[in-house]
Scaffold this active site. Structure first.
Site, short mmCIF file in Angstrom:
data_model
loop_
_atom_site.label_atom_id
_atom_site.label_comp_id
_atom_site.label_asym_id
_atom_site.label_seq_id
_atom_site.Cartn_x
_atom_site.Cartn_y
_atom_site.Cartn_z
N LEU A 84 0.81 -1.22 0.00
CA LEU A 84 0.00 0.00 0.00
C LEU A 84 0.84 1.27 0.00
O LEU A 84 0.37 2.30 -0.46
CB LEU A 84 -0.98 0.00 1.18
CG LEU A 84 -2.04 -1.10 1.14
CD1 LEU A 84 -2.98 -0.97 2.32
CD2 LEU A 84 -2.82 -1.08 -0.16
N HIS A 85 2.09 1.20 0.46
CA HIS A 85 2.92 2.40 0.43
C HIS A 85 3.25 2.82 -1.00
O HIS A 85 3.69 3.94 -1.23
CB HIS A 85 4.19 2.23 1.28
CG HIS A 85 5.27 1.44 0.63
ND1 HIS A 85 6.59 1.80 0.71
CD2 HIS A 85 5.23 0.31 -0.11
CE1 HIS A 85 7.33 0.92 0.06
NE2 HIS A 85 6.52 0.00 -0.44
#
Length: 97
Positions: free
Chosen positions: A3-4
């Site tokens: 998700l980063h």
């Protein structure tokens, strides 16, 4: 460490798609992501944050930002963020509620 790589809008979409396969009270999502401390952040996590911004229009997030992000998906809640012996990467436990 997925998700980063994505801006908030796409993270919400990814989590929403995962949520459709979860059974409330029985299922959870477990993330291994960097969680930047609110104070005294180190050079590694802050430099990765700048890199994510430059390369992916994304970011590393603080604990409150992870909670806000997950809170944007109805039916998901951060239950706990597990500290991994002081590492910058933490285990983020998300429950279907």
């Amino acid at each position: 460490m997925i998700l980063h790589d994505w801006p908030t809008t796409q993270c919400v979409e990814i989590l929403s798609q995962l949520k459709s396969g979860l059974k409330p009270g029985h299922s959870r999502i477990v993330l291994n992501e960097i969680v930047i401390p609110e104070q005294n952040a180190g050079w590694f996590e802050t430099s990765v944050d700048v890199l994510m911004m430059h390369v992916h229009s994304a970011q590393e997030r603080r604990e409150r930002e992870w909670r806000e992000l997950v809170g944007k998906v109805d039916g998901l809640k951060v239950t706990k963020i597990w500290d991994v012996e002081g590492a910058v990467e933490k285990v983020i436990e998300i429950d279907a509620v």
